[in-house]
Design a protein around this motif. Structure first.
Motif, short mmCIF file in Angstrom:
data_model
loop_
_atom_site.label_atom_id
_atom_site.label_comp_id
_atom_site.label_asym_id
_atom_site.label_seq_id
_atom_site.Cartn_x
_atom_site.Cartn_y
_atom_site.Cartn_z
N SER A 1 25.29 32.15 34.20
CA SER A 1 26.10 32.85 33.20
C SER A 1 26.62 34.18 33.74
CB SER A 1 25.29 33.07 31.93
OG SER A 1 24.09 33.73 32.23
N CYS A 2 25.77 34.91 34.49
CA CYS A 2 26.19 36.21 35.04
C CYS A 2 27.36 36.05 36.00
CB CYS A 2 25.03 36.89 35.77
SG CYS A 2 23.67 37.32 34.68
N LEU A 3 27.26 35.06 36.90
CA LEU A 3 28.34 34.84 37.89
C LEU A 3 29.62 34.36 37.22
CD1 LEU A 3 26.86 33.22 41.11
CD2 LEU A 3 28.19 35.31 40.96
N SER A 4 29.48 33.53 36.16
CA SER A 4 30.69 33.05 35.47
C SER A 4 31.43 34.20 34.81
CB SER A 4 30.32 31.97 34.44
OG SER A 4 29.53 32.52 33.42
N TRP A 5 30.70 35.22 34.31
CA TRP A 5 31.35 36.40 33.74
C TRP A 5 31.94 37.29 34.83
CZ3 TRP A 5 26.21 37.33 30.78
CH2 TRP A 5 26.10 36.40 29.73
N LEU A 6 31.26 37.34 35.96
CA LEU A 6 31.71 38.23 37.04
C LEU A 6 32.92 37.67 37.78
CD1 LEU A 6 30.95 40.77 38.84
CD2 LEU A 6 29.75 39.17 40.30
N MET A 7 32.88 36.37 38.12
CA MET A 7 33.91 35.79 39.00
C MET A 7 35.21 35.46 38.28
SD MET A 7 31.82 33.28 41.57
CE MET A 7 33.31 32.50 42.15
N PHE A 8 35.10 34.98 37.04
CA PHE A 8 36.32 34.56 36.33
C PHE A 8 36.68 35.62 35.29
CE2 PHE A 8 33.84 30.61 37.27
CZ PHE A 8 34.58 30.24 38.38
N MET A 9 37.61 36.50 35.69
CA MET A 9 38.02 37.58 34.79
C MET A 9 38.65 37.00 33.51
SD MET A 9 37.06 40.26 36.26
CE MET A 9 36.59 40.91 37.85
N THR A 10 39.44 35.94 33.69
CA THR A 10 39.99 35.21 32.54
C THR A 10 39.19 33.93 32.38
OG1 THR A 10 42.17 36.02 33.15
CG2 THR A 10 42.09 34.23 31.53
N PRO A 11 38.50 33.75 31.26
CA PRO A 11 37.66 32.54 31.12
C PRO A 11 38.50 31.26 31.13
CG PRO A 11 37.15 34.18 29.43
CD PRO A 11 38.40 34.64 30.10
N TYR A 12 37.93 30.23 31.74
CA TYR A 12 38.59 28.91 31.73
C TYR A 12 38.54 28.35 30.29
CZ TYR A 12 39.06 28.15 36.77
OH TYR A 12 39.44 28.21 38.08
N PHE A 13 39.68 27.89 29.82
CA PHE A 13 39.72 27.21 28.51
C PHE A 13 40.30 25.82 28.75
CE2 PHE A 13 41.74 26.12 24.42
CZ PHE A 13 40.61 26.16 23.62
N ILE A 14 39.43 24.81 28.71
CA ILE A 14 39.85 23.45 29.01
C ILE A 14 39.80 22.63 27.73
CG2 ILE A 14 39.33 21.38 30.38
CD1 ILE A 14 37.98 23.38 32.39
N LEU A 15 40.94 22.14 27.30
CA LEU A 15 41.05 21.39 26.06
C LEU A 15 41.06 19.90 26.37
CD1 LEU A 15 41.34 22.03 23.03
CD2 LEU A 15 43.81 21.73 23.30
N LEU A 16 39.99 19.22 25.97
CA LEU A 16 39.85 17.78 26.20
C LEU A 16 39.48 17.10 24.88
CD1 LEU A 16 37.71 17.81 29.49
CD2 LEU A 16 40.09 17.12 29.34
N PRO A 17 39.75 15.79 24.78
CA PRO A 17 39.28 15.07 23.58
C PRO A 17 37.76 15.10 23.47
CG PRO A 17 40.84 13.75 24.85
CD PRO A 17 40.54 14.95 25.68
#
Length: 570
Positions: free
Chosen positions: A434-450
C-alpha cells in the motif's frame, strides 16, 4: 560474526539513504547523469556513465535493505561455518556487481556487472563442494554465458552507432540500425531471467546456501534481466514485444504447473520465482513497465521472507528439503510457520496483503489490454496454479503428521537472530504494498471493468486453492494418484524435460564439439604449424647458432686452412 553485523548496519544505512533520495527524485522529478570520458577510438566515444533516477535509487535501496537483513540472517544460519568470512566477502562482491548493473546505462559497464554476477553466482552455487553442486554450477554458468555472448554482440553492433549508451538510440537512430542490437539485448535478458528455453538453470541454482538463494531470487541475479528490459522496453519494436510476450506466458504457465509436481522445498520456491518473473515480463510486454517494476519491488520482499522461512525449516530438520518428510510444523515452529504463511498469502495476492496491490493491478491492466483469448486463458490459468502450489506447500508443511525419518529429531523456533530478521521483514511484506502504491503512482489507476471480470481474480484464487488441496491429497493414499498418470507427472516434475535438453541436448554437444576441436586443431594441425612447432624450430636453430658463437667457427676455419694447406703442399 563481526563482519555480518558490520555489513548489516552499513547496508541498512545505505538502504535508508538510497530510498530517501529515490523518494525525492520521484516527487520532484529529477535525476543525476554523470559521464566520465575515458578515451576516443576514431568516432567511438568510450565513457563511464552513472545514471541515477527514482527507478535505480529505489531499486538499489531495496537491494541493500534485503542484503542487510540477509547478512544478519547469515550470522544465525551459517554461524558455525569455517569459511564464514570468505562467504561474507563473496556475498558483498555479488551485491556490488548488481550495483554496477543498476547504476549504468552503458553497455560495457552493464556487461562488467553482468559477468561479475555470473562469476560470483557460480562460486556461490558450488559453495557446498559436492558433485550435485558442481553440476548445478556448471549448468548455471553455461546457461548465463549465452546471455553474456548476446550482450557482447549488442556491444559490437552498437560500436557502429558511435556510443554504447543505449538510452540515446531511440532519439538518434532508426529501427533498421537498432533492431538487431535490441534483439540481442532481449536474448541476454531472457537468459538471465531464465525464460523458456533457458529455465532449467534456476531450480539447479538451489544448490547454493539458502541465504544466497534468498538474495538471488528476490532482488539480484534473476531480476537483472527484468530490470534491463524495464530500462529498454520503450525502445523495443512491437514484434519483439509480442515474441517476448508468448515466451514469458509459457514460462509463467510451465513454472506454475511444474511446482505442483515438485517435492523439493527450495525448488518449489524457485519455480515460484520463475512464474513471477514471467508475470513481470508479460505485463511489461503490454505496456506496463511501471507496473512490472512495482511488482519487482513487492516480489523481492515476500520472496526473501519465503526463503528465510524455508531456510529455518531446513536448518531445523537437519538439512532436509523434501516436503514429504515435513508435516505438523505448526505445532513445533509456530512463529516460522506464521511468517511462511504471510509470505505465501502475499504471493497468492490475497486482498490487502502487499502482493495484492501489484498482482491485482497487473491482472486488471492485462484484462484491459487483452490481445487474444489464448493469451487471456493462459494468463489466468497461471495465476490459478500459483495459488495451487502455495496452498499445496502450506498443507504439506503445516498439516498432517510429522513424517521425518529420524524420530529423535526435534525442531523449534530457537534461533533468535533468524526470527528477528523474519519478523522485521513481515512488517514490510504486509504494509509495503500500500505504501509503494501511494508513493509510485501519483495519479491512482482507475480501471473500469464489468463485475464478473473484477471478481475473476478472487474466483481464480479460490479455484487455485481448491486445486492445490486436491493435489496435496494425491500423496496421502495407499495407491498414489500421481502414479496413475506417471508419464504426465514425470514430464511435469522434470520441467517439460528442459534440464535434459539444456545439459544433454545443448551444452553437452557444444562441450563435445569444443573437446573435438581442441584435440584435432589446438593440439593437432595448429600445434604443428603454429606455436609449438615454431618453438621447436627456433630452439634447434638457436642451439646451432650457439655452437657457432662458442668459437667453433674459428676452430672450423683453422682446421679448414690446415687441411687446404696439406692439399696444396701435397
Amino acid at each position: 560474526m563481526f563482519l555480518c553485523n558490520m555489513n548489516f548496519y552499513l547496508f541498512l544505512l545505505f538502504s535508508f539513504i538510497m530510498n530517501l533520495i529515490g523518494g525525492f527524485m520521484l516527487s520532484d522529478d529529477w535525476s543525476i547523469y554523470l559521464e566520465f570520458y575515458l578515451l576516443n577510438l576514431n568516432s567511438l566515444s568510450v565513457s563511464y556513465i552513472i545514471f541515477m533516477d527514482w527507478v535505480s535509487s529505489i531499486f538499489m535501496g531495496f537491494v541493500l535493505f534485503i542484503s542487510a537483513l540477509i547478512f544478519k540472517y547469515i550470522s544465525g544460519y551459517m554461524g558455525d561455518d569455517k569459511n564464514l568470512k570468505r562467504f561474507n566477502l563473496l556475498v558483498v562482491l555479488f551485491i556490488i556487481s548488481m550495483m554496477f548493473m543498476i547504476m549504468s546505462l552503458n553497455l560495457i559497464v552493464i556487461l562488467l556487472g553482468w559477468d561479475l554476477l555470473g562469476l560470483v553466482s557460480y562460486i556461490l552455487v558450488i559453495y557446498y563442494q559436492n558433485v550435485k553442486s558442481y553440476n548445478a554450477g556448471m549448468l548455471t554458468a553455461l546457461s548465463n554465458r549465452v546471455g553474456d555472448a548476446a550482450l557482447l554482440m549488442s556491444i559490437a553492433l552498437s560500436s557502429n552507432l558511435g556510443s554504447w549508451n543505449f538510452m540515446f538510440y531511440k532519439d538518434f537512430c532508426g529501427e533498421d540500425e537498432t533492431g538487431l542490437i535490441y534483439m540481442y539485448m532481449l536474448l541476454a535478458a531472457m537468459t538471465k531471467s531464465a525464460q523458456i528455453p533457458f529455465s532449467s538453470w534456476l531450480p539447479a541454482a538451489m544448490a547454493a546456501p539458502t541465504p544466497v538463494s534468498s538474495l538471488v531470487h528476490s532482488s539480484t541475479l534473476v531480476t537483472a534481466g527484468v530490470y534491463l528490459l524495464i530500462r529498454v522496453a520503450s525502445n523495443f519494436i512491437e514484434s519483439l514485444l509480442m515474441f517476448l510476450l508468448f515466451f514469458s506466458l509459457l514460462t509463467m504457465f510451465m513454472a506454475g504447473a511444474c511446482a505442483n509436481f515438485e517435492y523439493d522445498l527450495k525448488k518449489i520456491i524457485a519455480l515460484s520465482t520463475l512464474s513471477q518473473l514471467g508475470m513481470m515480463i508479460t505485463i511489461l510486454c503490454v505496456g506496463g513497465a511501471e507496473l512490472a517494476f512495482f511488482h519487482l519491488l513487492i516480489h523481492a520482499l515476500f520472496k526473501a521472507l519465503l526463503f528465510m522461512c524455508a531456510g529455518v525449516i531446513i536448518h531445523s530438520l537437519g538439512n532436509n528439503q523434501d516436503i514429504r518428510y515435513m508435516g505438523s510444523m505448526l505445532k513445533c515452529m509456530p512463529l516460522t510457520c506464521v511468517c511462511l504463511n504471510i509470505s505465501n498469502l502475499a504471493l497468492c495476492g490475497l486482498p490487502f496483503m502487499s502482493g495484492f496491490y501489484s498482482k491485482d493491478l497487473i491482472i486488471e491492466m492485462f484484462t484491459l489490454n487483452m490481445n487474444n483469448i489464448f493469451v487471456y486463458i493462459l494468463f489466468y490459468l497461471s495465476i490459478g496454479l500459483t495459488v495451487s502450489y502455495s496452498v499445496r506447500l502450506s498443507y504439506y508443511i503445516f498439516m498432517g503428521s510429522n513424517n521425518f525419518i529420524n524420530l529423535m529429531s526435534f525442531s523449534d523456533d530457537n534461533n533468535k537472530i533468524m526470527l528477528k530478521m523474519m519478523g522485521f521483514m513481515v512488517i514490510f511484506v504486509v504494509f509495503m504494498g500500500s505504501c509503494l502504491s501511494w508513493l509510485m503512482f501519483m495519479t491512482p489507476y482507475f480501471i473500469l471493468l464489468p463485475l464478473y471480470m473484477k471478481m475473476l481474480t478472487l474466483i481464480i484464487i479460490i479455484i487455485g486453492s481448491f486445486l492445490g488441496y486436491n493435489l496435496m491429497k494425491m500423496y496421502y493414499y495407499f495407491t498414489l494418484k500421481s502414479m496413475m498418470i506417471k508419464n504426465f507427472s514425470m514430464f511435469m516434475g522434470q520441467m517439460w524435460n528442459l534440464p535434459f535438453l539444456s545439459t544433454y541436448g545443448v551444452n553437452s554437444k557444444f562441450l563435445f564439439l569444443g573437446k573435438h576441436y581442441f584435440i584435432k586443431y589446438d593440439q593437432g594441425w595448429f600445434e604443428y604449424y603454429g606455436s609449438v612447432n615454431l618453438f621447436k624450430i627456433l630452439v634447434v636453430n638457436s642451439k646451432a647458432f650457439q655452437l657457432f658463437s662458442r668459437n667453433h667457427l674459428k676452430l672450423f676455419l683453422m682446421s679448414f686452412l690446415i687441411v687446404s694447406m696439406i692439399f696444396i703442399f701435397l
